[in-house]
Scaffold this motif. Structure first.
Motif, short mmCIF file in Angstrom:
data_model
loop_
_atom_site.label_atom_id
_atom_site.label_comp_id
_atom_site.label_asym_id
_atom_site.label_seq_id
_atom_site.Cartn_x
_atom_site.Cartn_y
_atom_site.Cartn_z
N ALA A 188 -10.55 -5.77 2.04
CA ALA A 188 -10.35 -6.52 0.82
C ALA A 188 -9.30 -5.93 -0.22
N GLU A 189 -9.20 -4.62 -0.42
CA GLU A 189 -8.30 -4.18 -1.05
C GLU A 189 -6.70 -4.53 -0.79
N TRP A 190 -6.58 -4.34 0.77
CA TRP A 190 -5.26 -4.85 1.15
C TRP A 190 -5.06 -5.96 0.86
N ALA A 191 -6.02 -6.96 0.88
CA ALA A 191 -5.69 -8.54 0.72
C ALA A 191 -5.33 -8.59 -0.54
N ALA A 192 -5.83 -7.87 -1.49
CA ALA A 192 -5.38 -8.08 -2.98
C ALA A 192 -4.01 -7.70 -3.13
N ALA A 193 -3.73 -6.52 -2.38
CA ALA A 193 -2.35 -5.78 -2.59
C ALA A 193 -1.37 -6.72 -2.11
N ALA A 194 -1.66 -7.64 -0.76
CA ALA A 194 -0.71 -8.56 -0.02
C ALA A 194 -0.24 -9.54 -1.22
N SER A 195 -1.65 -10.21 -2.13
CA SER A 195 -1.30 -11.17 -2.87
C SER A 195 -0.43 -10.75 -4.22
N PHE A 196 -0.94 -9.44 -4.59
CA PHE A 196 -0.05 -8.91 -5.65
C PHE A 196 1.49 -8.56 -5.24
N SER A 197 1.84 -8.25 -4.28
CA SER A 197 2.99 -7.89 -3.54
C SER A 197 3.98 -9.12 -3.60
N ARG A 198 3.22 -10.16 -3.24
CA ARG A 198 4.19 -11.64 -3.12
C ARG A 198 4.60 -11.71 -4.72
N GLU A 199 3.89 -11.58 -5.55
CA GLU A 199 4.00 -11.79 -7.11
C GLU A 199 4.99 -10.87 -7.67
N TYR A 200 4.75 -9.61 -7.25
CA TYR A 200 5.72 -8.54 -7.53
C TYR A 200 7.15 -8.82 -7.00
N LEU A 201 7.32 -9.18 -5.96
CA LEU A 201 8.45 -9.69 -5.32
C LEU A 201 9.13 -10.70 -5.97
N TYR A 202 8.35 -11.81 -6.23
CA TYR A 202 8.97 -12.70 -6.84
C TYR A 202 9.29 -12.42 -8.29
N ALA A 203 8.61 -11.74 -8.96
CA ALA A 203 9.12 -11.30 -10.25
C ALA A 203 10.31 -10.41 -10.30
N ARG A 204 10.50 -9.58 -9.22
CA ARG A 204 11.63 -8.77 -9.09
C ARG A 204 12.63 -9.64 -8.65
N ASP A 205 12.72 -10.48 -7.85
CA ASP A 205 13.85 -11.48 -7.47
C ASP A 205 14.26 -12.20 -8.64
N ARG A 206 13.39 -12.53 -9.49
CA ARG A 206 13.63 -13.36 -10.80
C ARG A 206 14.52 -12.58 -11.87
#
Length: 311
Positions: A188-206
């Motif tokens: 479950a921790e990896w699943a949460a990290a995957a969701s967080f990673s999407r948001e992190y990459l989106y924030a970084r790219d913006r």
């Protein structure tokens, strides 16, 4: 002035042919860095009666895992080569990756990339985690109960999360890929990290400008070195190189090792100095296995004695 006396193994490394690749292993204090510097001097400094060395200064590059170690080597290298150079002979592996990506971006008319520093990256992660706490107050929960808000608010957790994001970037694992791994293994921790990673990459790219973190820079440069055709403007600096000398190679991440392998596949000799028993960069993804991978790809020289300085 002191005269340096090298043992037979060290002298053999210093006098290797210019196109030699391999790994040099030595214990702490055995003179690995001094030998690496002498190796560069032997390649570039003109022998008595000659007007140039075996290689020109812009055909040789010294790489280190960090900017700090690269800066520390520059004055010593300048004294060793004793000839004019077009720029600093030592750079970090990230700076080398940046040079490749920037050249390609300029050629294509894209914005030059900007490095997202460690403190900046930590702040982005902290802001996103704070947003997660606000979402939880409204009933939306991303993280499992094993990682409550009190844990996620700590600097140690952010450091671990940064390390995970960097490792995924090094290995080319996308958020979707991490989510698939989480489903396959029931983590479950990896699943949460995957969701967080999407948001992190989106924030970084913006963010204003084309920002990359260090792991992303190395991974992107690796892709360019592997895929761009010979003569591509983005690889002009790399294609001038004939030899790369690596100090503290035990601190390289997998992405750094793969970038060196890609350079070697393009005909650049790579001679790496290190000791897998003293690596301290595991938090960045460095491991003895990475160094062993370099060693497995070419000849390996070992020694235990340090050079002597005779009056």
């Amino acid at each position: 002035m002191d005269r340096v006396t090298w043992d037979a193994a060290q002298r053999a490394v210093i006098d290797l042919p210019a196109d030699a690749s391999g790994v040099v292993v030595g214990a702490p204090g055995s003179g690995k860095t001094a030998t690496a510097i002498a190796r560069v001097g032997a390649l570039v400094r003109p022998p008595a009666g000659h007007t140039r060395g075996a290689l020109l200064p812009d055909e040789v590059l010294v790489l280190t895992p960090s900017r700090t170690s690269a800066t520390a080597l520059r004055d010593r290298l300048a004294l060793a080569v004793d000839v004019a150079t077009p720029g600093a002979l030592a750079r970090s592996i990230v700076a080398f990756a940046y040079q490749i990506i920037r050249a390609d971006a300029v050629h294509r008319g894209d914005p030059a990339p900007q490095l997202l520093t460690g403190p900046d990256e930590d702040q982005v992660i902290a802001d996103l985690l704070a947003g997660d706490c606000e979402d939880e107050a409204e009933g939306f929960t991303r993280w499992p109960s094993s990682l409550p808000a009190a844990v996620r608010s700590t600097r140690a957790f952010r450091a671990e999360l940064r390390a995970l994001l960097a490792e995924c970037a090094q290995l080319g694992i996308s958020p979707d890929g991490l989510s698939d791994l989480a489903a396959q293994h029931g983590v479950a921790e990896w699943a949460a990290a995957a969701s967080f990673s999407r948001e992190y990459l989106y924030a970084r790219d913006r963010m204003r400008g084309a920002h990359r973190d260090a792991a992303g820079l190395v991974r992107e440069a690796l892709g360019l070195v592997r895929t761009l055709p010979a003569g591509a403007p983005g690889l002009a600096a790399l294609e001038r190189l004939r030899a790369i000398v690596v100090d503290d190679a035990q601190e390289l991440t997998l992405g750094g090792v793969e970038l060196l392998e890609a350079c070697r596949s393009r005909g650049v000799a790579v001679l790496a100095f290190g000791d897998p028993d003293v690596g301290s960069g595991s938090f960045r993804g460095a491991s003895p296995e990475n160094f062993s991978r370099l060693a497995a790809a070419g000849p390996c020289t070992c020694w235990s004695g340090a050079p002597r300085h005779d009056a």
